[in-house]
Enzyme design. Structure first.
Site, mmCIF file in Angstrom:
data_model
loop_
_atom_site.group_PDB
_atom_site.id
_atom_site.type_symbol
_atom_site.label_atom_id
_atom_site.label_comp_id
_atom_site.label_asym_id
_atom_site.label_seq_id
_atom_site.Cartn_x
_atom_site.Cartn_y
_atom_site.Cartn_z
ATOM 1 N N ASN A 10 0.865 -1.187 0.000
ATOM 2 C CA ASN A 10 0.000 0.000 0.000
ATOM 3 C C ASN A 10 0.900 1.235 0.000
ATOM 4 O O ASN A 10 1.501 1.560 1.017
ATOM 5 C CB ASN A 10 -0.887 -0.035 1.255
ATOM 6 C CG ASN A 10 -1.697 1.245 1.440
ATOM 7 O OD1 ASN A 10 -1.775 2.079 0.529
ATOM 8 N ND2 ASN A 10 -2.291 1.403 2.613
ATOM 9 N N LYS A 12 0.060 4.288 -0.234
ATOM 10 C CA LYS A 12 -0.589 5.456 0.393
ATOM 11 C C LYS A 12 -0.403 6.699 -0.499
ATOM 12 O O LYS A 12 -0.372 6.573 -1.705
ATOM 13 C CB LYS A 12 -0.038 5.645 1.808
ATOM 14 C CG LYS A 12 -0.162 4.375 2.647
ATOM 15 C CD LYS A 12 0.132 4.561 4.108
ATOM 16 C CE LYS A 12 -0.054 3.238 4.832
ATOM 17 N NZ LYS A 12 0.110 3.329 6.269
ATOM 18 N N HIS A 98 -9.388 1.081 5.332
ATOM 19 C CA HIS A 98 -8.078 1.267 5.969
ATOM 20 C C HIS A 98 -8.253 2.228 7.153
ATOM 21 O O HIS A 98 -9.042 3.169 7.085
ATOM 22 C CB HIS A 98 -7.074 1.830 4.962
ATOM 23 C CG HIS A 98 -5.670 1.805 5.478
ATOM 24 N ND1 HIS A 98 -5.208 2.746 6.366
ATOM 25 C CD2 HIS A 98 -4.653 0.940 5.268
ATOM 26 C CE1 HIS A 98 -3.948 2.448 6.682
ATOM 27 N NE2 HIS A 98 -3.581 1.366 6.019
ATOM 28 N N GLU A 100 -6.642 4.631 8.164
ATOM 29 C CA GLU A 100 -6.465 6.060 7.853
ATOM 30 C C GLU A 100 -7.726 6.636 7.216
ATOM 31 O O GLU A 100 -8.067 7.805 7.434
ATOM 32 C CB GLU A 100 -5.235 6.238 6.942
ATOM 33 C CG GLU A 100 -3.948 5.987 7.716
ATOM 34 C CD GLU A 100 -2.804 5.409 6.895
ATOM 35 O OE1 GLU A 100 -2.854 5.451 5.651
ATOM 36 O OE2 GLU A 100 -1.841 4.905 7.530
ATOM 37 N N GLU A 170 -4.781 -4.972 10.768
ATOM 38 C CA GLU A 170 -3.747 -3.957 10.964
ATOM 39 C C GLU A 170 -3.999 -3.230 12.278
ATOM 40 O O GLU A 170 -4.793 -2.272 12.311
ATOM 41 C CB GLU A 170 -3.777 -2.937 9.824
ATOM 42 C CG GLU A 170 -3.526 -3.511 8.454
ATOM 43 C CD GLU A 170 -3.046 -2.444 7.474
ATOM 44 O OE1 GLU A 170 -1.960 -2.599 6.936
ATOM 45 O OE2 GLU A 170 -3.759 -1.441 7.278
ATOM 46 N N GLY A 176 2.988 2.305 10.839
ATOM 47 C CA GLY A 176 3.931 3.403 10.668
ATOM 48 C C GLY A 176 4.703 3.760 11.933
ATOM 49 O O GLY A 176 5.361 4.797 11.989
ATOM 50 N N SER A 216 3.944 -2.180 10.343
ATOM 51 C CA SER A 216 5.399 -2.253 10.545
ATOM 52 C C SER A 216 5.997 -3.603 10.164
ATOM 53 O O SER A 216 6.891 -4.102 10.847
ATOM 54 C CB SER A 216 5.757 -1.880 11.995
ATOM 55 O OG SER A 216 5.399 -0.530 12.257
ATOM 56 N N GLY A 237 3.106 -1.112 4.268
ATOM 57 C CA GLY A 237 3.120 0.331 3.996
ATOM 58 C C GLY A 237 4.532 0.785 3.677
ATOM 59 O O GLY A 237 5.040 0.566 2.578
ATOM 60 N N GLY A 238 5.185 1.401 4.655
ATOM 61 C CA GLY A 238 6.500 2.017 4.454
ATOM 62 C C GLY A 238 7.497 1.153 3.690
ATOM 63 O O GLY A 238 8.141 1.639 2.741
HETATM 64 P P1 13P Z 1 3.387 0.373 7.715
HETATM 65 O O1 13P Z 1 3.882 -0.901 7.076
HETATM 66 O O2 13P Z 1 4.122 1.581 7.235
HETATM 67 O O3 13P Z 1 3.321 0.261 9.199
HETATM 68 O O4 13P Z 1 1.877 0.591 7.199
HETATM 69 C C1 13P Z 1 0.977 -0.444 7.273
HETATM 70 C C2 13P Z 1 -0.232 -0.080 6.514
HETATM 71 O O5 13P Z 1 -0.976 0.809 6.900
HETATM 72 C C3 13P Z 1 -0.510 -0.804 5.265
HETATM 73 O O6 13P Z 1 -1.809 -0.580 4.831
#
Ligand code: 13P
Length: 254
Positions: A10, A12, A98, A100, A170, A176, A216, A237-238
């Site tokens: 993802n 983002k 998600h 967010e 998640e 993050g 993470s 994510g990251g």
């Molecule tokens: P991180 O891997 O950066 O923690 O993000 C997870 C995420 O929100 C994937 O949708």
């Protein structure tokens, strides 16, 4: 039948169009050279990059997902993109709910439920995201929260529809933050989710639904997470913004 393993990146709201193209090409090249497994690899860039992502990944076995979709096919909804528009360009997966989007854009379980229904009708697989806050976990309300999100967001589907769903657990406190859930913490929730599904639908359906972990995930912790019996891959994510890290996570799928 075996459950599908999936690692999805993802992206983002990161990567301008040219940067997205470069990362897609890099990931495509390394996956081709290094990954021989049966797991699915899904890239989820921003909307602008979706048409070219579909084109660049055609015939590679890698799949494209979107980060959001509106549940109506069309209409006066300024600023929105519909699931049918995604379908028309060949998008195969779509995130729903998600944390967010729930936190910053007011997405409720009811809104998520409509999105899931619309995506399934159009043949796009929803990756339905759920998770608890740190406060909820500390107050031992995390099981109840997870149950509520699943019941309200997914249990309106009939058996055939539900079989199309992918779930991503998640925990919000792990997103993050660098602070992943431990393999045991994640496994405990994944097993719980599978039990909820078995109670609502059937053991067989429950045993076939991919449940991904997100929060993470890094090359260093991916293997121990993915070895858990109810964890079928990850939503990244990251680390998905760095091709090398992402591929190393993909390779942790056994
Ligand atoms: P991180 O891997 O950066 O923690 O993000 C997870 C995420 O929100 C994937 O949708």
């Amino acid at each position: 039948m075996k459950r599908q393993k999936i690692v999805a990146g993802n992206w983002k709201m990161y990567k301008k169009l040219d940067e997205s193209h470069a990362l897609i090409a890099e990931v495509r090249g390394i996956v081709r050279d290094e990954y021989r497994g049966e797991g699915k690899v899904v890239l989820i860039p921003n909307f602008l990059a979706l048409p070219s992502a579909v084109r660049l990944l055609e015939g590679t076995g890698l799949c494209v997902g979107a980060q959001n979709a509106h549940s109506e096919d069309q209409g006066a909804f300024t600023g929105e993109i519909s699931a049918s528009m995604l379908q028309a360009i060949g998008v195969q997966y779509c995130l729903v709910g998600h944390s967010e989007r729930r936190q910053y854009f007011g997405e409720t379980n009811e809104i998520c439920a409509n999105k899931v229904k619309s995506l399934i009708r159009l043949g796009i697989k929803p990756i339905f995201c759920i998770g608890e806050t740190l406060d909820q976990r500390q107050n031992k309300r995390h099981f109840r929260e997870i149950e509520e999100q699943i019941v309200q967001g997914l249990f309106h589907l009939d058996r055939k529809e539900f079989a199309q769903v992918i779930i991503a657990y998640e925990p919000i406190w792990a997103i993050g933050t660098g602070l992943s859930a431990s393999s045991d913490q994640a496994q405990e929730i994944h097993a719980y989710i599978r039990k909820l599904i078995a109670n609502q639908y059937t053991e067989e359906i429950s045993s076939l639904i991919p449940i991904l972990y997100g929060g993470s995930v890094k090359p260093e912790n991916a293997t121990s997470l993915f070895l858990q019996p109810d964890i079928d891959g990850g939503l990244i994510g990251g680390a998905s913004l760095r091709a090398r890290d992402f591929i190393d996570i993909v390779k942790a799928m056994r």
